[in-house]
Design an enzyme around this catalytic site. Structure first.
Site, PDB file in Angstrom:
ATOM      1  N   CYS A 162       0.782  -1.095   0.054  1.00  0.00           N
ATOM      2  CA  CYS A 162       0.048  -0.011  -0.029  1.00  0.00           C
ATOM      3  C   CYS A 162       0.944   1.230   0.148  1.00  0.00           C
ATOM      4  CB  CYS A 162      -0.997  -0.003   1.266  1.00  0.00           C
ATOM      5  SG  CYS A 162      -1.844  -1.726   1.313  1.00  0.00           S
ATOM      6  N   HIS A 294      -3.054   8.019   5.960  1.00  0.00           N
ATOM      7  CA  HIS A 294      -3.198   6.690   5.028  1.00  0.00           C
ATOM      8  C   HIS A 294      -4.454   6.159   5.465  1.00  0.00           C
ATOM      9  CE1 HIS A 294      -1.768   3.256   3.121  1.00  0.00           C
ATOM     10  NE2 HIS A 294      -2.030   2.404   4.254  1.00  0.00           N
ATOM     11  N   GLU A 305      -1.994   5.531  13.530  1.00  0.00           N
ATOM     12  CA  GLU A 305      -1.563   6.508  12.544  1.00  0.00           C
ATOM     13  C   GLU A 305      -1.909   8.107  13.500  1.00  0.00           C
ATOM     14  OE1 GLU A 305      -3.379   7.163   8.816  1.00  0.00           O
ATOM     15  OE2 GLU A 305      -2.066   8.390   8.142  1.00  0.00           O
ATOM     16  N   LYS A 326      -9.713   7.791   1.477  1.00  0.00           N
ATOM     17  CA  LYS A 326      -9.916   6.390   0.974  1.00  0.00           C
ATOM     18  C   LYS A 326     -11.557   6.211   1.242  1.00  0.00           C
ATOM     19  CE  LYS A 326      -5.529   3.932   1.647  1.00  0.00           C
ATOM     20  NZ  LYS A 326      -4.686   5.012   1.897  1.00  0.00           N
ATOM     21  N   HIS A 331      -9.343   2.076  -0.999  1.00  0.00           N
ATOM     22  CA  HIS A 331      -8.095   1.779  -0.950  1.00  0.00           C
ATOM     23  C   HIS A 331      -7.511   1.233  -2.221  1.00  0.00           C
ATOM     24  CE1 HIS A 331      -4.137   0.919   0.481  1.00  0.00           C
ATOM     25  NE2 HIS A 331      -4.505   0.505   1.595  1.00  0.00           N
ATOM     26  N   PHE A 390       1.488  -2.860   4.643  1.00  0.00           N
ATOM     27  CA  PHE A 390       1.738  -4.173   5.221  1.00  0.00           C
ATOM     28  C   PHE A 390       3.224  -4.615   4.786  1.00  0.00           C
ATOM     29  CE2 PHE A 390      -2.671  -6.421   4.832  1.00  0.00           C
ATOM     30  CZ  PHE A 390      -3.027  -5.694   5.956  1.00  0.00           C
TER      31      PHE A 390
END
Lengths: 402, 85
Positions: A162, A294, A305, A326, A331, A390
């Site tokens: 990502c 994010h 975050e 998002k 995403h 990830f």
């Protein structure tokens, strides 16, 4: 060291087939997420996504080209075309070798994998189309962009889940800054909304079946989207010399690795990436007016975050705005940072902060100004864009208005 | 083998423990099973019993599937097996 500016932007995603359409949708807080349309939907437990609808590849590319273009390549080429047209950059023979392309993607030609696995495993066919390999390879999109625009300099694909797009844009930024290239096309794309792609994500049990609600206490997980974003980066001097319109200046980039968990985010990894980007940009924390988060809409990401931003910015964390787009475009996995950078450009150029839509209930662990539901006018001179992937690989970009 | 014994076996395998060391009152955390381990255990339970387990890793406490201890998991699986068989 060269100053690096953005002179062109292009995209196609669930919110729109161009940058103006996408920014308009972000301004209006439109929802690009809806019921998925795909075969075997009844065998999926997650039935929503941010799909690009009404897209006809045959209207954009001829049949011979399409035999070589996976959906991810098609989307990337369209975004590149728009970015190049806006920048007006002419790739002369002399500039060609000093220009490169760096794109990010997590899955590459997922549709090609999916279709051909079906054909050999499910349908029992023993023969596949001769172009399966060049169509699915992860660098196919970057290669086709280089061919479409005669780009002969440093070109590659990066794949960091990502964070792929942020890494790609960050590397391209460093190449122009360091003098390795005079101009770069950079961004990323993913098109993982296939039966197998969604099945794989279902397995992890972090996908929402209802909506993407980043930072909202009643969040229920992430929602996958698809699309591409591409930018033209060049030296400030080059852009000035040819009279190009400058959209923003890229001023900082940092990447870190958590060296921790393969899926769980890590506050210190995020903190180090954000601090690194500020340091690289020679900015103080209070210079930042907006952060494109994010913000995946998973409990793990959102809480980590917000804690990281609070740790880095201290009292200023309460003054700055941080939204997750998002919630609107889903995403985009490896392509997400590229589309999200558009929200930073809109903040810097138009003074419009894209909202976090679908926000319903405050979460005490995400007690920041997440610009809930409605876009806001605000003057912002510097922004950050976060990506925490990830695998614990983090990439943060810093931009400033020009 | 009963549902209870099979669930304990799955959890023991995930925790790298002997079946005898999996106490009914233990939490998955007590047994050293992290979030990925939970998701993997639930997958193994679904495969073993051919059931769908309603579980969202974002908000385990809000899921209909109670994973607060080994005993609650066994009871939840027994209910699902009865409902879905």
């Amino acid at each position: 060291m060269n100053r690096v500016v953005i002179t062109g932007a292009g995209t196609i995603n669930a919110l729109g087939a161009s940058v103006p359409e996408t920014l308009q949708a972000m301004r209006e807080g439109q929802l690009g997420i809806g019921p998925l349309q795909m075969r075997d939907l009844d065998r999926l437990s997650v039935k929503i996504g941010a799909q690009i609808k009404n897209f006809d590849p045959e209207a954009q590319f001829d049949r011979q080209k399409l035999a070589l273009y996976d959906r991810v390549t098609q989307l990337t080429l369209l975004a590149s075309r728009e970015a190049m047209a806006q920048s007006g950059l002419e790739i002369t023979e002399e500039l060609s070798e000093a220009t490169g392309v760096v794109l990010g993607t997590a899955a590459g030609g997922m549709n090609t994998w999916d279709d051909n696995f079906r054909s050999v495993y499910e349908e029992g066919k023993n023969r596949v189309h001769p172009f399966v390999v060049p169509k699915l390879m992860t660098n196919a999109a970057a290669s086709h962009v280089s061919m479409a625009h005669n780009i002969k300099g440093p070109s590659l694909t990066v794949s960091t889940a990502c964070a792929s797009s942020n890494h790609a844009i960050g590397l391209a930024f460093q190449m122009v800054r360091g003098g390795m290239a005079r101009a770069m096309l950079a961004g990323g794309a993913d098109a993982m909304l296939t039966f197998g792609g969604i099945k794989a994500w279902e397995g992890l049990r972090v996908m929402s079946k209802t909506a993407c609600r980043p930072f909202s206490a009643n969040r229920s997980g992430m929602v996958q989207g698809e699309g591409a974003g591409v930018f033209v980066l060049e030296t400030y001097e080059g852009a000035k010399a040819r009279g190009a319109e400058i959209l923003a200046e890229l001023i900082g980039f940092a990447m870190t690795s958590d060296a921790g968990d393969i899926v769980m985010p890590n506050q210190q990894g995020a903190v180090r990436a954000i601090r690194g980007a500020l340091r690289d940009a020679r900015l103080d924390p209070q210079d930042i007016g907006y952060i494109n988060a994010h913000g995946t809409g998973t409990a793990a990401n959102d809480k980590t975050e917000c804690a990281a931003v609070t740790e880095v910015f201290g009292t200023h964390a309460q003054a700055l705005m941080m939204s997750s787009t998002k919630s609107m475009h889903g995403h985009l996995i490896g392509g997400t940072g590229a589309v999200e950078l558009l929200a930073c450009l809109m903040a810097l150029r138009d003074g419009v902060i894209a909202p976090t839509i679908g926000y319903e209930l405050p979460d005490p662990e995400c007690a920041l100004d997440v610009v809930p539901n409605i876009a806001r006018h605000a003057k912002v001179t510097a922004t950050l864009s976060n990506a925490f992937a990830f695998g614990g690989m983090n990439a943060v970009l810093a931009l400033k208005a020009i | 083998m009963s549902v209870k014994d099979k669930v304990i076996q799955i959890i023991a395998e995930q925790a790298l423990l002997d079946v005898a060391d999996v106490r009914l009152s233990a939490t998955l955390e007590d047994l050293g099973i992290d979030s990925l381990g939970v998701v993997e255990s639930i997958f193994a339970i679904e495969e073993e019993f051919d059931i769908e387990v309603p579980f969202n890793a974002n908000a385990p406490q809000d899921s209909d599937f109670d994973i607060s201890s080994v005993a609650t998991i066994i009871s939840a699986v027994e209910t699902l097996v009865a409902e879905q068989s």
